[in-house]
Design a protein around this motif. Structure first.
Motif, short mmCIF file in Angstrom:
data_model
loop_
_atom_site.label_atom_id
_atom_site.label_comp_id
_atom_site.label_asym_id
_atom_site.label_seq_id
_atom_site.Cartn_x
_atom_site.Cartn_y
_atom_site.Cartn_z
N TRP A 104 71.92 88.88 39.45
CA TRP A 104 71.45 89.75 40.53
C TRP A 104 69.93 89.64 40.68
O TRP A 104 69.42 89.56 41.80
CB TRP A 104 71.86 91.20 40.27
N ASN B 81 60.45 94.51 47.38
CA ASN B 81 61.01 93.17 47.30
C ASN B 81 61.50 92.68 48.66
O ASN B 81 62.33 91.81 48.76
CB ASN B 81 62.17 93.17 46.30
N GLU B 82 60.98 93.31 49.73
CA GLU B 82 61.43 92.96 51.07
C GLU B 82 61.05 91.52 51.41
O GLU B 82 60.07 90.97 50.93
CB GLU B 82 60.80 93.90 52.11
N ASP B 83 61.84 90.93 52.26
CA ASP B 83 61.57 89.58 52.73
C ASP B 83 60.33 89.58 53.62
O ASP B 83 60.31 90.20 54.67
CB ASP B 83 62.78 89.05 53.51
N GLN C 253 69.29 86.50 42.41
CA GLN C 253 69.63 86.65 43.82
C GLN C 253 68.49 87.32 44.58
O GLN C 253 68.23 87.01 45.76
CB GLN C 253 70.91 87.49 43.95
N GLN C 254 67.77 88.23 43.91
CA GLN C 254 66.63 88.91 44.53
C GLN C 254 65.35 88.06 44.47
O GLN C 254 64.28 88.51 44.86
CB GLN C 254 66.37 90.26 43.83
N GLY D 223 74.33 91.32 47.01
CA GLY D 223 73.63 92.21 47.92
C GLY D 223 72.27 92.66 47.39
O GLY D 223 71.90 92.37 46.25
N LYS D 224 71.53 93.36 48.22
CA LYS D 224 70.22 93.88 47.80
C LYS D 224 70.35 95.02 46.82
O LYS D 224 69.41 95.33 46.08
CB LYS D 224 69.42 94.33 49.03
N GLN D 225 71.53 95.66 46.81
CA GLN D 225 71.79 96.74 45.86
C GLN D 225 72.87 96.29 44.88
O GLN D 225 73.77 95.54 45.24
CB GLN D 225 72.24 98.01 46.58
N GLU E 128 68.21 98.96 42.80
CA GLU E 128 67.50 98.33 43.91
C GLU E 128 66.09 98.00 43.45
O GLU E 128 65.56 98.62 42.52
CB GLU E 128 67.46 99.27 45.12
#
Length: 406
Positions: free
Chosen positions: A243, A293-295, A246-247, A220-222, A289
């Motif tokens: 993680w 880092n938003e898409d 993943q980000q 996940g994002k968190q 978080e």
């Protein structure tokens, strides 16, 4: 080993050394459909000798032979630049020849050397040692010789009268890898080799178990650190790295010490902030978080050329010739304009250019790279990168498409 390759067409990376020449000869003897790719950097006085060795073998066996002679025009790490150039060339050969993948002559010594190098750097790699199969974009890369030692490859060449050359730059101890190779790997007994190979296998099995078990936590994002804070330290470090990966953060490639320091803080402090190369790592009540880092992905499809503006780029039908212009034909439509992706490259007049390498050479800030637009034709070929220019097939003195990064 080689009979599994018979049903496909392969690009073979051949330097002229005993490992790659042994691999090529095995392919020939097993009637594998191959095309040879050779890179001559002209870094050594004997580089042309190596090229002639490979070329002569290919001519003798009627094997298609492709070669490039790249020149480094920028400062910086030669090894990193050379690898980028090499694999860009292999990808281009793979596409042009409509091959099924790439064969590389990495052997058992390379596998052990890589593992020891990883240990020395105290890194947490994606895989310990070298994987038998990987991918470069859509191109499959296979390494059939990982069970053979360098000595095995040389003995094969001698017994089968296969010509090969020795890269003299590998004989010294100028690089850490060379020191590991000469001072440790080459002096190992068979028992020591078996022990280190067993260690590598066990570490990869354990790593896969960790990835499978903790996948629901790290995807996940968190990242809720309370779910892993009571686990052994090594597991926490692997989870942290996975993680970050993943980000899609470049920090995922940092050394083990980076994650050790971060883990120490997260265990001792429930709230924490850390500035990254791009964005901000935050931890609030042990919930991690990455801000900023938003898409930011975007994609625009064009059925025709017309003037318009987006938050990321401007499109015009008229303008001045230069690095923002190209000429498109009806057969190119529909066009796609999207932000750049990992592995994107463009065919320029002087050769293939990896777009990420251009970013590095021009010192483009990380914050600008994710939003940089590229134009693709209906065949998913990058035909224009604003600021770089268009590919060779879409250049003319009367361009009809202009895209400017906004």
């Amino acid at each position: 080993m080689m009979n599994k390759l018979n049903s496909k067409k392969w690009i073979v990376a051949v330097s002229g050394g005993p490992d790659s020449m042994a691999l090529l000869d095995m392919c020939v003897k097993n009637k594998v459909d191959v095309v040879v790719a050779h890179v001559n950097y002209h870094k050594r006085d004997t580089a042309d000798r190596d090229e002639s060795c490979v070329r002569n073998y290919c001519e003798m066996h009627s094997i298609p032979f492709h070669v490039i002679h790249p020149k480094k025009t920028t400062t910086g790490n030669f090894q990193a630049w050379a690898r980028d150039v090499r694999y860009d060339f292999f990808v281009q050969c793979y596409l042009n020849e409509k091959a099924d993948g790439l064969l590389v002559g990495h052997h058992q010594d390379d596998l052990i050397e890589t593992y020891l190098f990883q240990k020395k750097r105290n890194s947490i790699p994606s895989i310990y040692g070298i994987a038998e199969k990987t991918k470069q974009g859509k191109m499959l890369i296979q390494r059939p010789l990982l069970k053979m030692s360098k000595r095995d490859c040389m003995d094969y060449c001698i017994e089968n009268h296969v010509p090969y050359q020795i890269d003299e730059s590998n004989l010294g101890n100028d690089y850490t890898r060379n020191k590991i190779r000469h001072n440790i790997v080459e002096k190992m007994s068979q028992e020591e080799r078996k022990a280190i190979l067993k260690e590598i296998k066990e570490k990869n099995i354990e790593k896969k178990k960790i990835e499978k078990k903790y996948s629901p936590i790290i995807k996940g994002k968190q990242l809720n650190y309370t779910l892993i804070e009571h686990e052994p330290k090594e597991i926490r470090l692997v989870c942290l790295r996975l993680w970050f990966k993943q980000q899609k953060r470049q920090e995922a490639n940092n050394t083990k010490s980076f994650f050790e320091q971060l883990d120490h803080v997260l265990i001792s402090r429930p709230n924490y902030e850390l500035e990254l190369n791009e964005g901000l790592f935050t931890c609030s009540n042990r919930i991690c978080e990455i801000m900023g880092n938003e898409d930011k992905s975007y994609k625009v499809v064009l059925q025709s050329i017309h003037d318009f503006k987006t938050p990321h780029f401007i499109v015009k039908a008229k303008g001045l010739m230069g690095v923002n212009a190209c000429t498109v034909k009806e057969s190119d439509f529909p066009l796609t304009i999207r932000n750049v992706r990992q592995g994107d490259f463009i065919q320029l007049r002087f050769g293939t250019k990896k777009i990420n390498r251009w970013f590095i050479d021009r010192k483009i800030p990380l914050k600008d790279r994710k939003n940089w637009p590229v134009v693709l034709n209906c065949n998913d070929e990058v035909i224009l990168v604003p600021g770089i220019g268009c590919n060779v097939e879409h250049y003319s003195i009367k361009p009809n498409l202009f895209v400017l990064k906004y």
